[in-house]
Write a protein that holds these residues in place. Structure first.
Motif, mmCIF file in Angstrom:
data_model
loop_
_atom_site.group_PDB
_atom_site.id
_atom_site.type_symbol
_atom_site.label_atom_id
_atom_site.label_comp_id
_atom_site.label_asym_id
_atom_site.label_seq_id
_atom_site.Cartn_x
_atom_site.Cartn_y
_atom_site.Cartn_z
ATOM 1 N N ARG A 223 52.679 24.033 48.500
ATOM 2 C CA ARG A 223 53.480 25.209 48.149
ATOM 3 C C ARG A 223 52.650 26.418 48.531
ATOM 4 O O ARG A 223 51.446 26.426 48.365
ATOM 5 C CB ARG A 223 53.802 25.230 46.663
ATOM 6 C CG ARG A 223 54.693 24.077 46.299
ATOM 7 C CD ARG A 223 54.965 24.054 44.838
ATOM 8 N NE ARG A 223 55.677 22.832 44.542
ATOM 9 C CZ ARG A 223 56.752 22.788 43.818
ATOM 10 N NH1 ARG A 223 57.233 23.872 43.294
ATOM 11 N NH2 ARG A 223 57.341 21.648 43.588
ATOM 12 N N TYR A 224 53.317 27.439 49.024
ATOM 13 C CA TYR A 224 52.620 28.602 49.548
ATOM 14 C C TYR A 224 52.976 29.848 48.755
ATOM 15 O O TYR A 224 54.087 29.997 48.268
ATOM 16 C CB TYR A 224 52.986 28.832 51.018
ATOM 17 C CG TYR A 224 52.545 27.689 51.890
ATOM 18 C CD1 TYR A 224 51.269 27.657 52.405
ATOM 19 C CD2 TYR A 224 53.405 26.640 52.177
ATOM 20 C CE1 TYR A 224 50.851 26.605 53.199
ATOM 21 C CE2 TYR A 224 52.994 25.585 52.966
ATOM 22 C CZ TYR A 224 51.716 25.576 53.469
ATOM 23 O OH TYR A 224 51.301 24.539 54.242
ATOM 24 N N LEU A 225 52.010 30.743 48.666
ATOM 25 C CA LEU A 225 52.198 32.037 48.029
ATOM 26 C C LEU A 225 51.707 33.092 49.005
ATOM 27 O O LEU A 225 50.590 32.985 49.532
ATOM 28 C CB LEU A 225 51.388 32.115 46.729
ATOM 29 C CG LEU A 225 51.285 33.491 46.069
ATOM 30 C CD1 LEU A 225 52.647 33.907 45.517
ATOM 31 C CD2 LEU A 225 50.256 33.459 44.964
ATOM 32 N N LEU A 226 52.517 34.074 49.280
ATOM 33 C CA LEU A 226 52.113 35.214 50.089
ATOM 34 C C LEU A 226 51.876 36.352 49.106
ATOM 35 O O LEU A 226 52.799 36.780 48.412
ATOM 36 C CB LEU A 226 53.208 35.573 51.097
ATOM 37 C CG LEU A 226 52.850 36.611 52.136
ATOM 38 C CD1 LEU A 226 51.676 36.151 52.976
ATOM 39 C CD2 LEU A 226 54.037 36.886 53.023
ATOM 40 N N LEU A 227 50.629 36.813 49.006
ATOM 41 C CA LEU A 227 50.242 37.782 47.986
ATOM 42 C C LEU A 227 49.687 39.037 48.630
ATOM 43 O O LEU A 227 48.756 38.980 49.429
ATOM 44 C CB LEU A 227 49.175 37.156 47.069
ATOM 45 C CG LEU A 227 48.583 38.045 46.001
ATOM 46 C CD1 LEU A 227 49.620 38.339 44.924
ATOM 47 C CD2 LEU A 227 47.363 37.384 45.382
ATOM 48 N N GLY A 228 50.278 40.158 48.283
ATOM 49 C CA GLY A 228 49.755 41.450 48.707
ATOM 50 C C GLY A 228 49.113 42.106 47.498
ATOM 51 O O GLY A 228 49.687 42.108 46.409
ATOM 52 N N MET A 229 47.898 42.606 47.662
ATOM 53 C CA MET A 229 47.206 43.223 46.529
ATOM 54 C C MET A 229 46.293 44.339 47.019
ATOM 55 O O MET A 229 45.885 44.364 48.175
ATOM 56 C CB MET A 229 46.388 42.183 45.767
ATOM 57 C CG MET A 229 45.299 41.532 46.593
ATOM 58 S SD MET A 229 44.379 40.279 45.721
ATOM 59 C CE MET A 229 43.318 41.258 44.710
ATOM 60 N N GLU A 230 46.007 45.265 46.116
ATOM 61 C CA GLU A 230 45.041 46.325 46.389
ATOM 62 C C GLU A 230 43.837 46.103 45.492
ATOM 63 O O GLU A 230 43.988 45.881 44.300
ATOM 64 C CB GLU A 230 45.634 47.698 46.084
ATOM 65 C CG GLU A 230 46.672 48.155 47.061
ATOM 66 C CD GLU A 230 47.184 49.553 46.732
ATOM 67 O OE1 GLU A 230 46.604 50.239 45.859
ATOM 68 O OE2 GLU A 230 48.173 49.957 47.354
ATOM 69 N N LYS A 231 42.664 46.142 46.082
ATOM 70 C CA LYS A 231 41.443 46.054 45.282
ATOM 71 C C LYS A 231 41.314 47.353 44.490
ATOM 72 O O LYS A 231 41.468 48.441 45.042
ATOM 73 C CB LYS A 231 40.207 45.894 46.164
ATOM 74 C CG LYS A 231 40.134 44.583 46.865
ATOM 75 C CD LYS A 231 38.801 44.413 47.562
ATOM 76 C CE LYS A 231 38.750 45.200 48.836
ATOM 77 N NZ LYS A 231 37.543 44.959 49.623
ATOM 78 N N ARG A 232 41.050 47.225 43.202
ATOM 79 C CA ARG A 232 40.796 48.393 42.365
ATOM 80 C C ARG A 232 39.292 48.527 42.209
ATOM 81 O O ARG A 232 38.633 47.681 41.625
ATOM 82 C CB ARG A 232 41.462 48.250 40.994
ATOM 83 C CG ARG A 232 42.965 48.220 41.073
ATOM 84 C CD ARG A 232 43.478 49.560 41.532
ATOM 85 N NE ARG A 232 44.937 49.532 41.601
ATOM 86 C CZ ARG A 232 45.644 50.388 42.284
ATOM 87 N NH1 ARG A 232 45.048 51.322 42.975
ATOM 88 N NH2 ARG A 232 46.942 50.323 42.306
ATOM 89 N N ILE A 233 38.757 49.581 42.764
ATOM 90 C CA ILE A 233 37.317 49.774 42.777
ATOM 91 C C ILE A 233 36.942 50.760 41.680
ATOM 92 O O ILE A 233 37.525 51.839 41.581
ATOM 93 C CB ILE A 233 36.864 50.267 44.162
ATOM 94 C CG1 ILE A 233 37.252 49.218 45.207
ATOM 95 C CG2 ILE A 233 35.372 50.535 44.180
ATOM 96 C CD1 ILE A 233 37.030 49.642 46.623
ATOM 97 N N ASN A 234 35.965 50.350 40.860
ATOM 98 C CA ASN A 234 35.505 51.166 39.736
ATOM 99 C C ASN A 234 33.986 51.180 39.691
ATOM 100 O O ASN A 234 33.330 50.308 40.254
ATOM 101 C CB ASN A 234 36.021 50.585 38.407
ATOM 102 C CG ASN A 234 37.521 50.582 38.343
ATOM 103 O OD1 ASN A 234 38.151 51.601 38.476
ATOM 104 N ND2 ASN A 234 38.089 49.405 38.158
ATOM 105 N N PHE A 235 33.468 52.147 38.954
ATOM 106 C CA PHE A 235 32.033 52.164 38.701
ATOM 107 C C PHE A 235 31.766 51.280 37.501
ATOM 108 O O PHE A 235 32.371 51.436 36.447
ATOM 109 C CB PHE A 235 31.543 53.590 38.427
ATOM 110 C CG PHE A 235 30.049 53.658 38.246
ATOM 111 C CD1 PHE A 235 29.215 53.675 39.342
ATOM 112 C CD2 PHE A 235 29.491 53.688 36.983
ATOM 113 C CE1 PHE A 235 27.836 53.727 39.188
ATOM 114 C CE2 PHE A 235 28.120 53.735 36.815
ATOM 115 C CZ PHE A 235 27.293 53.757 37.918
#
Length: 103
Positions: A28-40
């Motif tokens: 089974r496949y998942l196509l995932l779009g995400m944005e890395k949340r960069i923090n200090f």
């Protein structure tokens, strides 16, 4: 060898390398779009993305990681995002990632 998504699943393909392994129909496949949340991070005293690091712990990235046999991990391939953008209500950011994930 790890299963690999491919455009062809013919039985005549060679099984000598993981990249030529036919795609099992049971995956089974998942196509995932995400944005890395960069923090200090105060713990690291550096700019980090702890959630992204946690996410990557559960992936066996094709061409980067060895399959260690951990049943909790998923196989993954990062898809390049060098295609044209059609949604005008979203500004594409450098932290955007597109993943194909399967088990």
């Amino acid at each position: 060898p790890s299963p690999s998504p491919s455009s062809s699943s013919s039985a005549s393909q060679s099984s000598s390398s993981p990249s030529s392994t036919p795609t099992p129909l049971s995956c089974r496949y998942l196509l995932l779009g995400m944005e890395k949340r960069i923090n200090f991070s105060m713990d690291d005293l550096a700019v980090t993305s702890k959630a992204h690091s946690h996410f990557r712990k559960y992936l066996i990235v094709q061409g980067e990681d060895e399959d260690d046999g951990d049943p909790e991990k998923f196989y993954a391939k990062q898809i390049p995002i060098d295609f044209p953008q059609y949604f005008t209500c979203y500004d594409r950011v450098p932290e955007l990632e597109l993943w194909l994930i399967w088990r």
